[in-house]
Design an enzyme around this catalytic site. Sequence first.
Site, mmCIF file in Angstrom:
data_model
loop_
_atom_site.group_PDB
_atom_site.id
_atom_site.type_symbol
_atom_site.label_atom_id
_atom_site.label_comp_id
_atom_site.label_asym_id
_atom_site.label_seq_id
_atom_site.Cartn_x
_atom_site.Cartn_y
_atom_site.Cartn_z
ATOM 1 N N GLN A 173 -48.585 -15.139 73.103
ATOM 2 C CA GLN A 173 -49.047 -14.738 74.429
ATOM 3 C C GLN A 173 -49.997 -13.531 74.348
ATOM 4 O O GLN A 173 -50.027 -12.808 73.369
ATOM 5 C CB GLN A 173 -47.846 -14.392 75.314
ATOM 6 N N TYR A 193 -48.067 -23.587 58.689
ATOM 7 C CA TYR A 193 -47.704 -24.287 59.927
ATOM 8 C C TYR A 193 -46.334 -23.862 60.443
ATOM 9 O O TYR A 193 -45.529 -24.666 60.900
ATOM 10 C CB TYR A 193 -47.766 -25.810 59.727
ATOM 11 N N GLY A 194 -46.075 -22.540 60.387
ATOM 12 C CA GLY A 194 -44.831 -22.005 60.921
ATOM 13 C C GLY A 194 -44.836 -21.993 62.437
ATOM 14 O O GLY A 194 -45.780 -22.446 63.091
ATOM 15 N N TRP A 195 -43.777 -21.433 63.001
ATOM 16 C CA TRP A 195 -43.626 -21.415 64.451
ATOM 17 C C TRP A 195 -44.807 -20.722 65.125
ATOM 18 O O TRP A 195 -45.317 -19.706 64.656
ATOM 19 C CB TRP A 195 -42.336 -20.689 64.825
ATOM 20 N N TRP A 445 -44.034 -9.687 80.883
ATOM 21 C CA TRP A 445 -42.986 -9.822 79.872
ATOM 22 C C TRP A 445 -41.979 -8.701 79.965
ATOM 23 O O TRP A 445 -42.323 -7.531 79.799
ATOM 24 C CB TRP A 445 -43.646 -9.823 78.492
ATOM 25 N N ARG A 446 -40.753 -9.079 80.232
ATOM 26 C CA ARG A 446 -39.630 -8.165 80.022
ATOM 27 C C ARG A 446 -39.197 -8.359 78.576
ATOM 28 O O ARG A 446 -38.805 -9.446 78.173
ATOM 29 C CB ARG A 446 -38.491 -8.483 80.991
ATOM 30 N N ALA A 447 -39.287 -7.303 77.789
ATOM 31 C CA ALA A 447 -39.154 -7.428 76.338
ATOM 32 C C ALA A 447 -37.777 -7.952 75.947
ATOM 33 O O ALA A 447 -36.749 -7.556 76.508
ATOM 34 C CB ALA A 447 -39.406 -6.082 75.670
ATOM 35 N N ASP A 448 -37.771 -8.832 74.951
ATOM 36 C CA ASP A 448 -36.539 -9.345 74.361
ATOM 37 C C ASP A 448 -36.279 -8.733 72.992
ATOM 38 O O ASP A 448 -35.261 -9.039 72.361
ATOM 39 C CB ASP A 448 -36.606 -10.868 74.235
ATOM 40 N N GLU A 501 -39.842 -18.287 79.439
ATOM 41 C CA GLU A 501 -38.516 -18.278 78.853
ATOM 42 C C GLU A 501 -37.613 -17.456 79.753
ATOM 43 O O GLU A 501 -37.994 -16.380 80.220
ATOM 44 C CB GLU A 501 -38.513 -17.642 77.457
#
Length: 604
Positions: A173, A193-195, A445-448, A501
């Site tokens: 993002q 080709y990771g996430w 974004w509220r940080a995770d 999310e």
Amino acid sequence: MNQESRPMTSDSPSSSRPQPLGRRAVLGAAAAAPVLAGLPSAASAAPSAPRGKPRRLKGGGDLGPDVIVFDPSTPGIQARLDEVFARQESAQFGAGRCQLLFKPGTYHGLNAQIGFYTSISGLGLSPDDTTINGDVTVDAGWFDGNATQNFWRSAENLAIVPVNGTNRWAVAQAAPFRRMHVRGGLNLAPSGYGWASGGYIADSRVDGTVGPYSQQQWYTRDSSVGGWTNAVWNMVFSGVEGAPAQSFPDPPYTTLGTTPLSREKPFLYLDGDRYRVFLPALRRDARGVTWGNGTPRGTSLPLDRFYVARPGDSAATLNQALDQGLHLLLTPGIYHVDEPVRVNRAGTVVLGLGYATLIPGNGATALKVADVDGVRLAGFLIDAGPVNSRTLLEIGPSGASRDHSANPITVQDVFIRIGGAGPGRATTSMVVNARNTIIDHTWVWRADHGEGVGWETNRCDYGVVVNGHDVLATGLFVEHFNKYDVQWNGERGRTVFFQNEKAYDAPDQAAVQNGTVKGYAAYKVGDHVTTHEGWGMGSYCYYNVNPDIVQHHGFAAPVRPGVRFHHLLVVSLSGHGQYECVINDTGAPTSGSDTVPSKVVSYP
């Protein structure tokens, strides 16, 4: 976004992984190293005035130490690029900010690796005025091949001729790719080709094929592509020449022939040896790039019409400049504001370079826009302060009612963060009261992960609240809020692409209970709304503190013929929480521990 569809979370990286989280890099001293290759322009702002009436501020001036300007004859360009990248590669929550500017011309043999809080831009009116024979690269080596935290960086207004034929831009993002011409292909996945979970392209041309590969979702607007190779969960196109045909749910392509309304982001360019800011024109039913036939449509302003702000400028200084009729150019760095920056004049431009960041103090709102035409906010970050703010960004005052359809307010690449870089709190991140506003690419974004993170530590109940009528969102990314991520109360709202999310860190079911409903929807349309429409929208849950939490649905809306949704999905990541439905009481539940989307093609 943080390591989706995988068992490991950023809160518990393995010992073999880089561990940038929980450590806040202090880059202030290092960030002062770059110097501007000076250009003649208007005089810099006047020094501080003595007591009494403030001395009148001047527009223009140099762009400060964290804007680095190159021309084709500049020696040591690659070394300078490498120096900036070394500082910024893993500085996810650091204080360093940098803008790289390339004068028109041709550059050879460069690989500009772009790290956190770094923007790279050409200074021509067209991307083709500034050509890099080389690459503008984002990869994920700093995070062991995981690109899901490659936030807060951008590329703009350049032509690239990739060395091996394909340029890599593996982002998540808040990493826009705007007004770019790739004379080759574009790879959106990291090496290996990771996430990956991004992202956004606008007003760009890719002559070759775009390969998203592992990218789980993406939005492309008003562009041209030579081809598109695959889709994972949610690929959305509006106004894109060469886009794949509409085929949701399999493959999950959402393709609109045009974008209902768009106006490209303002950008800095050179007119001879003088800086100006170009203001692209409004387009209706837009398709393709704005710059394909030479000079784009729009107007421009000389730099001396802008107050060139520097970190350390107070809200009072910024407001004085605005009151004098100046626009704002926020040079890279962090701005602590103890009262709102107030944009009261129609047509005002607030443009950030290198992810200039506003941090409100004393519970203030960082920036407020009056109910006036044509304000353009673009290219900066708002970071919540430790004292709770009622709102962080307010577009129009409560009750705003003026018709701005002929000259909308635009909010572009304005990103909001609560926590992560330290304690931060707010009640609502962004509220849009003004009619006809265009929200074009935001990540709220509220940080995770990071510092100052916890269910109550960085609490923020609402991400984006829309009260104004006729608001359009193109590229709406909103994540992890304690209640509704998006609450849309205005009439005739439209959203093209939504990515969400739910908050990871809810402690138990009771913490997210919404009356009799299990959990707050990611996207809630007000019960009184009669007309609303959305295309290409996804919500994911990953309740890593309590995986037994259940969300009844990702989307909630009144059941009326005028309220319509196209191409919705919800996903439980590795079974950490579940959805019972997709929208209201419609749609299959998610599939246990299998990370498989549940989809609804149209509603009602």
